[in-house]
Every structure is written in structure tokens, then in C-alpha cells.
Scaffold this active site. Structure first.
Site, PDB file in Angstrom:
ATOM      1  N   ASN A 108      -4.655   2.362 -13.840  1.00 15.26           N
ATOM      2  CA  ASN A 108      -3.704   1.448 -13.198  1.00 15.26           C
ATOM      3  C   ASN A 108      -2.300   2.026 -13.313  1.00 15.26           C
ATOM      4  OD1 ASN A 108      -2.670  -1.024 -12.062  1.00 15.26           O
ATOM      5  ND2 ASN A 108      -2.057  -1.661 -14.117  1.00 15.26           N
TER       6      ASN A 108
ATOM      7  N   GLY B 133       0.787  -1.234   0.000  1.00 16.77           N
ATOM      8  CA  GLY B 133       0.000   0.000   0.000  1.00 16.77           C
ATOM      9  C   GLY B 133       0.813   1.275   0.000  1.00 16.77           C
ATOM     10  N   SER B 134       2.076   1.198  -0.460  1.00 18.83           N
ATOM     11  CA  SER B 134       2.869   2.439  -0.434  1.00 18.83           C
ATOM     12  C   SER B 134       2.311   3.464  -1.435  1.00 18.83           C
ATOM     13  CB  SER B 134       4.353   2.151  -0.700  1.00 18.83           C
ATOM     14  OG  SER B 134       4.555   1.781  -2.036  1.00 18.83           O
ATOM     15  N   ASN B 135       1.769   3.006  -2.553  1.00 17.92           N
ATOM     16  CA  ASN B 135       1.150   3.954  -3.492  1.00 17.92           C
ATOM     17  C   ASN B 135      -0.145   4.527  -2.918  1.00 17.92           C
ATOM     18  OD1 ASN B 135       2.506   4.298  -6.265  1.00 17.92           O
ATOM     19  ND2 ASN B 135       2.774   2.119  -5.797  1.00 17.92           N
TER      20      ASN B 135
ATOM     21  N   HIS C  10       1.708   0.665 -13.562  1.00 13.14           N
ATOM     22  CA  HIS C  10       2.517  -0.531 -13.786  1.00 13.14           C
ATOM     23  C   HIS C  10       3.993  -0.146 -13.664  1.00 13.14           C
ATOM     24  CE1 HIS C  10       3.271  -4.579 -15.156  1.00 13.14           C
ATOM     25  NE2 HIS C  10       4.252  -4.089 -15.893  1.00 13.14           N
TER      26      HIS C  10
HETATM   27  C1  GAR Z   1       3.521  -1.143  -7.483  1.00 10.62           C
HETATM   28  O1  GAR Z   1       4.884  -1.131  -7.846  1.00 10.62           O
HETATM   29  C2  GAR Z   1       2.659  -1.240  -8.723  1.00 10.62           C
HETATM   30  O2  GAR Z   1       3.204  -0.615  -9.838  1.00 10.62           O
HETATM   31  C3  GAR Z   1       2.598  -2.736  -8.915  1.00 10.62           C
HETATM   32  O3  GAR Z   1       2.438  -3.255  -7.621  1.00 10.62           O
HETATM   33  C4  GAR Z   1       3.197  -2.426  -6.722  1.00 10.62           C
HETATM   34  C5  GAR Z   1       2.363  -2.174  -5.480  1.00 10.62           C
HETATM   35  O4  GAR Z   1       3.166  -1.589  -4.481  1.00 10.62           O
HETATM   36  N1  GAR Z   1       1.537  -3.115  -9.793  1.00 10.62           N
HETATM   37  C6  GAR Z   1       1.682  -4.024 -10.754  1.00 10.62           C
HETATM   38  O5  GAR Z   1       2.703  -4.665 -10.912  1.00 10.62           O
HETATM   39  C7  GAR Z   1       0.455  -4.200 -11.660  1.00 10.62           C
HETATM   40  N2  GAR Z   1       0.750  -5.075 -12.743  1.00 10.62           N
HETATM   41  P1  GAR Z   1       2.536  -0.896  -3.201  1.00 10.62           P
HETATM   42  O6  GAR Z   1       1.553  -1.898  -2.580  1.00 10.62           O
HETATM   43  O7  GAR Z   1       3.692  -0.601  -2.296  1.00 10.62           O
HETATM   44  O8  GAR Z   1       1.813   0.328  -3.664  1.00 10.62           O
END
Ligand code: GAR
Length: 194
Positions: A104, A14-16, A106
Site C-alpha cells: 500500500n 487513479g493518478s498512481n 500512504h
Molecule cells: C493517494 O494519495 C494515496 O496515497 C491515498 O489515496 C490517494 C489516491 O490518489 N491512499 C490513502 O490515503 C490510503 N490510506 P490517486 O487515486 O490519484 O492515485
């Protein structure tokens, strides 16, 4: 004042999601209305609890063979549905209910290194193994194929021979946190509030 309601779908650390919450914290025109998650043990749920944001645990059966939670999400009148580390392909019921409103992020320069199984460290391992000299992030509209819809934004970062999948991941994550909230803000500025 009418607000923009945002729904975040996330199933990882969940950092994003945290970066988006922090970015809009002082913005009274934006409300994070819900965090939807398909993993009951995901770190993002602790963030939701700490931030006082309601959560919805998505289960496979109703998501893919039922109503895809369209009613629950429609009731919130979201301007955007934001995928931030949500790895299931979205069912067409959900995509059709929110046309052009689902985005989304990526962690690579699509169309390279996308598709089923390409997420998190797998992406950065593939970039390293291919000897790429650059990687980056892609923010795109969501359609019924993995990592496929129209691109909204890309940013590039160099990959040096010394980089490892872990150091690439770190750089890419920082870029995601820097750019995803700003791209969301730009999209909101182009859309009437609900
Ligand atoms: C992020 O790097 C996002 O780009 C990726 O999952 C990670 C989630 O990180 N998504 C994908 O790879 C989609 N195909 P987070 O939970 O720390 O936000």
C-alpha cells in the site's frame, strides 16, 4: 518469457495507477492484469478502459463476508497486489492468500497520520493543523490493520508555513508518482516471475 502480473486495487482518480501503468508500459516483463475497484464511478475505471486493462468491481458483501475474490485474483498469478488509493481494509482471506505480496502507499510518514478515516486531503489537513515541518509518503506491506504493515520505503518533503493542505497534497502526489513505480520495480526484481 514469463511475466510479472500486477493487480492494482484503486478506488479514486487513479493518478498512481496511471503512473504505474506509464512506468511499465515498455517493460515486456510486467503486465498490469487487473484493476479492482469498489466505486463504479471512480476515475480509475476510465483509465483502465483507455488502457485496455480488465476491471473487477468489488462489492462489500462478497468481499468481507464471502470469498474476498480470492479465486478470481489467484487465477491471474499476481506477483504483487498493489493498493493505490483503495480505502477498504482488506479481509484476512485475501491477506492470507497472498502472504507478503500486498503493498500500500500512504500519503504521510506513518505511523503518524494513518488509520481509519486518514486518507486523501484529511491526511494533509491533519499534518497542517499539527504544524508539522515535514511530511512524505510511506510504502508498506499490508496486514490486517489500517496503514500498519512493515515499512518498505519512506520519502520526506518539507512543509513550510505557507503550505496549505492542497499544496501539501500536490507535493505528496508528485512524490508518490515518482517513487511508487520504482519501489514496485525493486520488489519485482527480488521475486521470481509467476
Ligand atoms: C493517494 O494519495 C494515496 O496515497 C491515498 O489515496 C490517494 C489516491 O490518489 N491512499 C490513502 O490515503 C490510503 N490510506 P490517486 O487515486 O490519484 O492515485
Amino acid at each position: 518469457m514469463l511475466k510479472h502480473n500486477l493487480v492494482i486495487f484503486a478506488s479514486g482518480n487513479g493518478s498512481n495507477a496511471q503512473a504505474i501503468i506509464d512506468f511499465f508500459r515498455e517493460d515486456s516483463s510486467v503486465k498490469i492484469s487487473l484493476i479492482a475497484c469498489n466505486k463504479p464511478q471512480a476515475g480509475v475505471l476510465q483509465i483502465a478502459e483507455k488502457e485496455g486493462i480488465p476491471t473487477l468491481i468489488i462489492e462489500k458483501e462478497p468481499f468481507f463476508r464471502g470469498n474476498a475474490y480470492v479465486e478470481e485474483i489467484s487465477a491471474l498469478h499476481p506477483t504483487l497486489i498493489i493498493l493505490a488509493g483503495f480505502l477498504w481494509k482488506l479481509p484476512s482471506a485475501l491477506i492470507n492468500a497472498f502472504p507478503g505480496q500486498i503493498i500500500n502507499i500512504h500519503p504521510a510518514l506513518l505511523p503518524k497520520y494513518g488509520g481509519k478515516g486518514m486518507y486523501g486531503l484529511h491526511v494533509h489537513e491533519a499534518v497542517k493543523a499539527a504544524g508539522e515541518s515535514e511530511t512524505g509518503i510511506t510504502i508498506h506491506k499490508v496486514d490486517e490493520k489500517y496503514d500498519h504493515g512493515t515499512h518498505i520505503f519512506q520519502a520526506v518533503t518539507p512543509v513550510s508555513p505557507d503550505d496549505t493542505p492542497d499544496t501539501i497534497a500536490k507535493k505528496v502526489h508528485q512524490m508518490e508518482h515518482q517513487f511508487y513505480p520504482r519501489v514496485i520495480k525493486d520488489l519485482l526484481n527480488q521475486t521470481p516471475r509467476g
